[in-house]
Scaffold this motif. Structure first.
Motif, PDB file in Angstrom:
ATOM      1  N   VAL A  52       0.856  -1.192   0.000  1.00  0.00           N
ATOM      2  CA  VAL A  52       0.000   0.000   0.000  1.00  0.00           C
ATOM      3  C   VAL A  52       0.888   1.237   0.000  1.00  0.00           C
ATOM      4  O   VAL A  52       1.722   1.425   0.889  1.00  0.00           O
ATOM      5  CB  VAL A  52      -0.922   0.016   1.244  1.00  0.00           C
ATOM      6  N   VAL A  54       1.210   5.226   0.297  1.00  0.00           N
ATOM      7  CA  VAL A  54       0.571   6.460   0.773  1.00  0.00           C
ATOM      8  C   VAL A  54       1.425   7.628   0.310  1.00  0.00           C
ATOM      9  O   VAL A  54       2.641   7.637   0.523  1.00  0.00           O
ATOM     10  CB  VAL A  54       0.474   6.474   2.315  1.00  0.00           C
ATOM     11  N   THR A  59      -4.156   7.456   0.412  1.00  0.00           N
ATOM     12  CA  THR A  59      -3.743   6.141  -0.065  1.00  0.00           C
ATOM     13  C   THR A  59      -3.762   6.204  -1.592  1.00  0.00           C
ATOM     14  O   THR A  59      -4.822   6.350  -2.194  1.00  0.00           O
ATOM     15  CB  THR A  59      -4.706   5.049   0.443  1.00  0.00           C
ATOM     16  N   VAL A 400      -9.918   1.684   3.561  1.00  0.00           N
ATOM     17  CA  VAL A 400      -8.626   1.618   2.877  1.00  0.00           C
ATOM     18  C   VAL A 400      -8.961   1.406   1.412  1.00  0.00           C
ATOM     19  O   VAL A 400      -9.378   0.316   1.007  1.00  0.00           O
ATOM     20  CB  VAL A 400      -7.745   0.462   3.396  1.00  0.00           C
ATOM     21  N   GLU A 402      -8.077   3.260  -2.765  1.00  0.00           N
ATOM     22  CA  GLU A 402      -7.281   4.235  -3.497  1.00  0.00           C
ATOM     23  C   GLU A 402      -7.993   5.581  -3.505  1.00  0.00           C
ATOM     24  O   GLU A 402      -9.184   5.675  -3.792  1.00  0.00           O
ATOM     25  CB  GLU A 402      -7.006   3.735  -4.918  1.00  0.00           C
ATOM     26  N   ALA A 406      -5.513   8.991   4.239  1.00  0.00           N
ATOM     27  CA  ALA A 406      -4.664   7.929   4.808  1.00  0.00           C
ATOM     28  C   ALA A 406      -4.646   7.999   6.332  1.00  0.00           C
ATOM     29  O   ALA A 406      -3.734   8.539   6.942  1.00  0.00           O
ATOM     30  CB  ALA A 406      -3.259   8.026   4.222  1.00  0.00           C
ATOM     31  N   LEU A 408      -4.543   5.219   9.007  1.00  0.00           N
ATOM     32  CA  LEU A 408      -4.306   3.774   8.952  1.00  0.00           C
ATOM     33  C   LEU A 408      -3.701   3.252  10.246  1.00  0.00           C
ATOM     34  O   LEU A 408      -2.915   3.942  10.910  1.00  0.00           O
ATOM     35  CB  LEU A 408      -3.347   3.459   7.787  1.00  0.00           C
TER      36      LEU A 408
END
Ligand SMILES: [Zn+2]
Length: 445
Positions: A52, A54, A59, A400, A402, A406, A408
């Motif tokens: 993933v 960022v 993200t 989560v 695209e 972000a 997380l």
């Protein structure tokens, strides 16, 4: 000469303030999480091992294939990456002080105390809170400016109540109020405002919106921690509630009401309120109405009486009644598929705040772990998004995916198998990221 020197001195102060490091945050242009299994906030199944990326605060990409990027690497080692948690009913300014201290303490101290709690809140993995009452505008600004580490705050500002209603913390010696006279202490600090007519409600609602409230909060019925309002009372009239709804609607957002009983809930809905806070004493007819109208239920798993330990005997009795209603409200929410948000409503107790994650884990009394985690991420994000054009953090939260913001958490274990991992965030949340910035990283060597 002195006229020339002054701006130079000021400029250097501004520069040094600008360089002040945001508490614990590490700004990195890009971060690549490698080998993580994703809980995306929407589905109970984890992704296959993924990477993933960022960048800035979003993200950007995720992929099972390797991602080449000039980025700070975090090797997840197959652990679970999930969205930051959201508490839909929080009081950032009222967690740590006692009820008395909240009113009488110096406001500078109160704000610093709330700043310390905000950092603890973020360190528990709660990256967003919907603040349902209290003077949190300054705290929100300090967090957004990077002065204090803390969650995103969706502020309501002052709770609007009636004379004697829930949130009226005045003493009997403050009565009678002189109409148009001095404000009480709780009103001066912006904690709660007394309004006894549609016109007064309109003024107070607009004042909160002027300060940046993302939604407006009124108390439509009695409450537990309020000496003068029995649980069964309905407080505002329908025209009073509607005055706030119109003010909020004109501003592009909505009203939420504190309401336990069928009458207070139904009256709120009739006035155009979009979200009911609590609802523990609701009945079948009210649940059906909420479902039909698509009204949100922002409720809390009140299960034990320790929350009432600082309260008097009458308030403890009210707390018992609410705790008894907790099974009922969740049963009705499930039966009628009411849009249900998770919150904790922690007040006046640092010890209870430390159980914020444990309160989420306790939701498995009614929901699967995956359902509880989905509620505290993508579902709660949908509720905070109800603030529409007044949303202070436009962008996708609680997922989560695209393009999403972000926020997380990297969890040492699988919270869907073992939701109790979130009860010990200091140990089990290895990485905490908010808005693309890393606030905690135990994997850093
Ligand atoms: Zn509350």
């Amino acid at each position: 000469m002195s006229g020339l020197r002054k701006p130079v001195v000021l400029a250097s102060i501004v520069m040094s303030l600008a360089a002040w490091p945001p508490a614990q945050a590490q700004q990195s242009p890009a971060v690549l999480f490698q080998n993580v299994r994703i809980f995306d906030g929407k589905n109970g199944a984890l992704s296959p091992p993924s990477n993933v990326l960022v960048r800035n605060n979003r993200t950007e990409r995720f992929s099972a294939a390797a991602i080449a990027a000039d980025a700070q690497m975090i090797n997840g080692g197959g652990r679970v990456l999930m969205p930051g948690l959201i508490d839909a009913h929080w009081h950032a300014m009222l967690v740590r002080p006692t009820p008395a201290a909240a009113l009488v303490d110096d406001v500078g101290y109160t704000n610093l105390l709330a700043g310390a709690e905000a950092t603890s809140t973020l360190m528990r993995g709660f990256t967003t809170v919907r603040d349902m009452g209290g003077p949190a505008f300054g705290l929100k600004r300090a967090i957004d400016d990077g002065l204090v580490a803390g969650p995103r705050i969706y502020p309501s500002g002052a709770v609007i109540t009636i004379t004697g209603g829930h949130g009226d913390f005045r003493h009997l010696s403050d009565l009678p109020r002189t109409i148009g006279g001095m404000l009480s202490r709780m009103e001066k600090i912006g904690a709660s405002m007394v309004a006894d007519s549609p016109d007064e409600v309109r003024v107070r609602a607009r004042e909160q919106l002027m300060q940046g409230a993302s939604q407006v909060k009124l108390t439509a019925g009695g409450g537990v921690a309020s000496p003068f309002s029995p649980l069964d009372v309905s407080t505002f009239t329908e025209p009073e509630l509607r005055a706030a709804v119109e003010a909020a609607d004109n501003w592009g957002t909505y009203v939420a009401t504190h309401a336990y009983t069928p009458v207070s809930i139904q009256r709120s809905i009739a006035a155009g309120v979009r979200c009911i806070e609590h609802g523990h004493l609701m009945d079948e007819a009210t649940a059906r109405l909420m479902a039909e109208k698509g009204i949100w239920l922002s409720t809390q798993p009140f299960l034990d009486l320790s929350a009432a330990s600082g309260l008097g005997p009458a308030e403890q009795a009210k707390m018992r009644q609410v705790v008894t209603g907790t099974d009922t409200v969740y049963a009705l929410a499930k039966k009628y598929r009411i849009k249900t948000a998770f919150g904790t409503d922690v007040l006046f107790s640092r010890a209870l705040a430390e159980r914020q994650g444990a309160m989420l884990a306790s939701m498995t009394r009614w929901y699967t772990p995956a359902e509880a985690l989905i509620m505290a991420t993508s579902t709660n994000a949908e509720l905070v998004g109800l603030s529409g054009k007044r949303n202070p953090y436009p962008g996708k939260l609680g997922v989560v995916e695209e393009g999403a913001l972000a926020d997380l958490l990297l969890v040492d274990g699988n919270p869907i198998d073992n939701i109790r991992l979130i009860e010990d965030p200091a140990k089990n949340f290895l990485v905490i990221m908010k808005d693309g910035k890393i606030y905690k990283n135990l994997l850093q060597r």
